[in-house]
Design a protein around this motif. Structure first.
Motif, PDB file in Angstrom:
ATOM      1  N   SER A 118       2.975   8.242  39.235  1.00 31.84           N
ATOM      2  CA  SER A 118       3.668   9.511  38.990  1.00 31.84           C
ATOM      3  C   SER A 118       5.154   9.288  38.719  1.00 31.84           C
ATOM      4  N   ARG A 119       5.756   8.318  39.402  1.00 34.64           N
ATOM      5  CA  ARG A 119       7.168   8.026  39.144  1.00 34.64           C
ATOM      6  C   ARG A 119       7.374   7.493  37.724  1.00 34.64           C
ATOM      7  N   ARG A 120       6.441   6.682  37.265  1.00 36.17           N
ATOM      8  CA  ARG A 120       6.546   6.181  35.884  1.00 36.17           C
ATOM      9  C   ARG A 120       6.393   7.327  34.891  1.00 36.17           C
ATOM     10  N   LEU A 121       5.468   8.229  35.173  1.00 41.44           N
ATOM     11  CA  LEU A 121       5.286   9.401  34.297  1.00 41.44           C
ATOM     12  C   LEU A 121       6.546  10.267  34.308  1.00 41.44           C
ATOM     13  N   ARG A 122       7.105  10.473  35.484  1.00 41.71           N
ATOM     14  CA  ARG A 122       8.320  11.276  35.608  1.00 41.71           C
ATOM     15  C   ARG A 122       9.460  10.658  34.809  1.00 41.71           C
ATOM     16  N   GLN A 123       9.596   9.339  34.879  1.00 36.05           N
ATOM     17  CA  GLN A 123      10.650   8.652  34.129  1.00 36.05           C
ATOM     18  C   GLN A 123      10.428   8.770  32.628  1.00 36.05           C
ATOM     19  N   ARG A 124       9.158   8.693  32.199  1.00 33.49           N
ATOM     20  CA  ARG A 124       8.850   8.811  30.770  1.00 33.49           C
ATOM     21  C   ARG A 124       9.209  10.204  30.255  1.00 33.49           C
ATOM     22  N   VAL A 125       8.865  11.229  31.027  1.00 33.44           N
ATOM     23  CA  VAL A 125       9.206  12.596  30.623  1.00 33.44           C
ATOM     24  C   VAL A 125      10.719  12.755  30.529  1.00 33.44           C
ATOM     25  N   LEU A 126      11.442  12.187  31.480  1.00 32.39           N
ATOM     26  CA  LEU A 126      12.901  12.296  31.473  1.00 32.39           C
ATOM     27  C   LEU A 126      13.505  11.581  30.266  1.00 32.39           C
ATOM     28  N   GLU A 127      12.993  10.397  29.955  1.00 33.99           N
ATOM     29  CA  GLU A 127      13.544   9.625  28.840  1.00 33.99           C
ATOM     30  C   GLU A 127      13.188  10.226  27.486  1.00 33.99           C
ATOM     31  N   TRP A 128      11.975  10.758  27.371  1.00 34.30           N
ATOM     32  CA  TRP A 128      11.506  11.233  26.066  1.00 34.30           C
ATOM     33  C   TRP A 128      11.896  12.678  25.775  1.00 34.30           C
ATOM     34  N   THR A 129      12.086  13.481  26.803  1.00 35.33           N
ATOM     35  CA  THR A 129      12.434  14.889  26.576  1.00 35.33           C
ATOM     36  C   THR A 129      13.761  15.299  27.201  1.00 35.33           C
ATOM     37  N   GLY A 130      14.243  14.519  28.180  1.00 32.21           N
ATOM     38  CA  GLY A 130      15.460  14.890  28.884  1.00 32.21           C
ATOM     39  C   GLY A 130      15.233  15.853  30.024  1.00 32.21           C
ATOM     40  N   LEU A 131      13.970  16.169  30.348  1.00 34.81           N
ATOM     41  CA  LEU A 131      13.655  17.162  31.373  1.00 34.81           C
ATOM     42  C   LEU A 131      13.338  16.494  32.706  1.00 34.81           C
ATOM     43  N   PRO A 132      14.022  16.861  33.784  1.00 32.41           N
ATOM     44  CA  PRO A 132      13.697  16.331  35.110  1.00 32.41           C
ATOM     45  C   PRO A 132      12.479  17.054  35.689  1.00 32.41           C
ATOM     46  N   THR A 133      11.650  16.324  36.396  1.00 29.84           N
ATOM     47  CA  THR A 133      10.435  16.904  36.978  1.00 29.84           C
ATOM     48  C   THR A 133      10.260  16.424  38.415  1.00 29.84           C
ATOM     49  N   CYS A 134       9.371  17.086  39.127  1.00 28.51           N
ATOM     50  CA  CYS A 134       8.915  16.631  40.434  1.00 28.51           C
ATOM     51  C   CYS A 134       7.394  16.651  40.443  1.00 28.51           C
ATOM     52  N   VAL A 135       6.804  15.756  41.230  1.00 23.40           N
ATOM     53  CA  VAL A 135       5.346  15.618  41.266  1.00 23.40           C
ATOM     54  C   VAL A 135       4.859  15.718  42.704  1.00 23.40           C
ATOM     55  N   GLY A 136       3.855  16.555  42.910  1.00 21.03           N
ATOM     56  CA  GLY A 136       3.195  16.656  44.206  1.00 21.03           C
ATOM     57  C   GLY A 136       1.747  16.238  44.083  1.00 21.03           C
ATOM     58  N   ILE A 137       1.259  15.460  45.040  1.00 24.09           N
ATOM     59  CA  ILE A 137      -0.111  14.936  44.994  1.00 24.09           C
ATOM     60  C   ILE A 137      -0.829  15.319  46.284  1.00 24.09           C
ATOM     61  N   GLY A 138      -2.067  15.805  46.147  1.00 20.71           N
ATOM     62  CA  GLY A 138      -2.852  16.176  47.315  1.00 20.71           C
ATOM     63  C   GLY A 138      -4.333  16.180  47.006  1.00 20.71           C
ATOM     64  N   GLN A 139      -5.127  16.304  48.053  1.00 23.52           N
ATOM     65  CA  GLN A 139      -6.583  16.282  47.891  1.00 23.52           C
ATOM     66  C   GLN A 139      -7.118  17.573  47.294  1.00 23.52           C
ATOM     67  N   THR A 140      -6.327  18.637  47.347  1.00 22.19           N
ATOM     68  CA  THR A 140      -6.711  19.916  46.763  1.00 22.19           C
ATOM     69  C   THR A 140      -5.531  20.449  45.954  1.00 22.19           C
ATOM     70  N   LYS A 141      -5.784  21.484  45.159  1.00 24.02           N
ATOM     71  CA  LYS A 141      -4.709  22.062  44.364  1.00 24.02           C
ATOM     72  C   LYS A 141      -3.645  22.715  45.250  1.00 24.02           C
ATOM     73  N   THR A 142      -4.070  23.326  46.355  1.00 20.92           N
ATOM     74  CA  THR A 142      -3.110  23.936  47.266  1.00 20.92           C
ATOM     75  C   THR A 142      -2.221  22.884  47.918  1.00 20.92           C
ATOM     76  N   LEU A 143      -2.794  21.746  48.307  1.00 23.88           N
ATOM     77  CA  LEU A 143      -2.003  20.665  48.882  1.00 23.88           C
ATOM     78  C   LEU A 143      -1.081  20.045  47.828  1.00 23.88           C
ATOM     79  N   ALA A 144      -1.552  19.942  46.591  1.00 22.84           N
ATOM     80  CA  ALA A 144      -0.703  19.405  45.524  1.00 22.84           C
ATOM     81  C   ALA A 144       0.486  20.322  45.273  1.00 22.84           C
ATOM     82  N   LYS A 145       0.234  21.635  45.295  1.00 28.03           N
ATOM     83  CA  LYS A 145       1.310  22.611  45.118  1.00 28.03           C
ATOM     84  C   LYS A 145       2.309  22.503  46.270  1.00 28.03           C
ATOM     85  N   LEU A 146       1.814  22.355  47.488  1.00 26.00           N
ATOM     86  CA  LEU A 146       2.679  22.207  48.649  1.00 26.00           C
ATOM     87  C   LEU A 146       3.483  20.911  48.556  1.00 26.00           C
ATOM     88  N   ALA A 147       2.828  19.841  48.132  1.00 20.94           N
ATOM     89  CA  ALA A 147       3.515  18.553  47.989  1.00 20.94           C
ATOM     90  C   ALA A 147       4.625  18.640  46.954  1.00 20.94           C
TER      91      ALA A 147
END
Length: 432
Positions: A118-147
């Motif tokens: 996810s960090r590599r993906l985040r860096q690619r998005v930042l380099e290719w578009t200039g947009l900063p992002t955050c990533v949350g990972i979880g076993q369910t969609k609700t946990l991913a949203k919380l993360a």
């Protein structure tokens, strides 16, 4: 296993890609007609500016605190979103674009360290578009949203969570002790699906943190609150109850409405506005493969002005369900002329396409002129293609007006930046 990738302060970040001078400064993006704040940079949040704050109440901060306020540039934001999402989709097997700046990604079965991926993906998005992002990972969609919330908060407020959770938070990789510590630090109202009313009820019952909510018995939650909150609790406990949606469900009605930048009294100007809104609705209708059976048109004055008030709507049925722009515009105009009254200062109008049906379902005996219908369908496809390629409004219905002449009913966008990526005439030119 799911990931939620979210653009940070998305509208402001899109503006900063093309305006580096805005970095580090308090910036807000205003709603239609420059009414209120709909996006805030971290610096603007630090000034105490709330989401939805009326512009007239915070305008003094331009001079007092160096606040920069910009009109919404939705053409730019939509295009930047498409670019970001095309990269985010490479994170996993399936992707669900949840909103203009959020996307769920299915990570099931992917080996290796998901946080590093996810960090590599985040860096690619930042380099290719200039947009900063955050990533949350979880076993369910609700946990991913919380993360994702935890990742953003840890980045914006150092010390609120462990530093290693900043930008990328993988709840699934935590041991039980660390997991419960993070949940005990997070308020129950930060859970996806827990609104202000339910949140207040939970807090009144002593359920103040996410950990408190996670420890509840789902069956008890269902009896005391609702099946929706029960599903949320099960998701927090690691049982997936919300699946991925590869394609959004077709809308049951399509509405295109807009408040005017200035009061409108002339029927001709209202006809231009209604024609434009009906045309946009028709385009959305074709995009989801539907036909409309009825058209609702409304007009209203502003309840906030000391003028005489008027508000009316009307539904006009179509002879046969259609997605033809000309037919929908004509029907909307019939409705407008029926409810228009002279002498009023209209502040808003709109068109809603209702009684939608699947366009693939043939109408049988109602198809009195099948060749004409087929030709009109090809014409609409060609029109949509031209507008996608050369920009919205390239090909329009005559009653929507012509050219780029100023319109009283158009939105007030006195602070809009150029549409750098979608309108070639607004691309900056560097001269030697």
């Amino acid at each position: 296993m799911y990931a939620l990738v979210d653009g940070n302060n998305f509208y402001v970040s899109c503006e900063r890609v093309f305006r580096p001078d805005l970095n580090g400064r308090p910036v807000i993006v205003l709603s239609n007609n420059d009414g209120c704040a709909i996006a805030r940079s971290n610096e603007a949040k630090a000034l105490g500016i709330k989401m939805g704050a009326p512009w007239f109440e915070i305008r003094h901060m331009e001079e007092d605190a160096g606040l920069v306020a910009l009109s919404a540039n939705f053409g730019l934001y939509g295009d930047m979103s498409d670019r970001m999402m095309s990269l985010v989709g490479g994170l996993g097997h399936r992707q669900e674009v949840y909103s203009i700046d959020e996307s769920f990604v299915d990570l099931s079965g992917i080996r290796g360290n998901l946080a590093d991926r996810s960090r590599r993906l985040r860096q690619r998005v930042l380099e290719w578009t200039g947009l900063p992002t955050c990533v949350g990972i979880g076993q369910t969609k609700t946990l991913a949203k919380l993360a994702n919330y935890i990742a953003k908060t840890a980045e914006r407020k150092p010390g609120s969570y462990p530093a290693e959770l900043s930008s990328v938070c993988d709840l699934a990789a935590m041991n039980r002790e660390a997991f419960e510590q993070v949940l005990s630090t997070t308020g129950v109202r930060e859970v996806w699906g827990v609104g202000p009313r339910i949140g207040q009820q939970l807090e009144d019952e002593g359920i103040k943190t996410v950990l408190d909510l996670t420890r509840l018995d789902p069956a008890t939650v269902r009896r005391r609150w609702s099946v929706v909150l029960e599903r949320t609790v099960r998701e927090l406990q690691g049982t997936s109850c919300i699946d991925m949606d590869d394609a959004p469900a077709a809308k049951k009605e399509i509405a295109c409405t807009r408040s005017f930048g200035r009061a409108v009294m002339d029927l001709g100007e209202l006809e231009e506005a209604v024609s434009t809104f009906a045309s946009r609705g028709a385009e959305k209708l074709r995009a989801q493969g539907s036909h409309a059976g009825q058209v609702l048109t409304f007009v209203r004055t502003s309840p906030f002005r000391p003028d005489k008030q008027y508000s009316r709507s009307i539904i006009v049925p179509l002879r046969r369900p259609t997605a033809d722009t000309a037919a929908l515009v004509e029907t909307a105009l019939i409705g407008l002329r029926a409810i228009f009254r002279p002498g009023y200062k209209f502040a808003k109008t709109g068109v809603m396409l209702i009684d939608l049906s699947d366009a693939s379902v043939l109408q049988g005996e109602l198809d009195l002129e099948p060749e004409l219908c087929e030709n009109r369908g090809r014409l609409m496809t060609a029109m949509d293609g031209l507008n996608r390629r050369y920009g919205r409004g390239t090909v329009i219905i005559g009653s929507a007006g012509t050219g780029d002449m100023p319109r009283n009913w158009a939105m007030k966008q006195e602070r809009r930046t150029p549409r750098y990526t979608t309108k070639i005439s607004e691309i900056p030119v560097a001269k030697a």
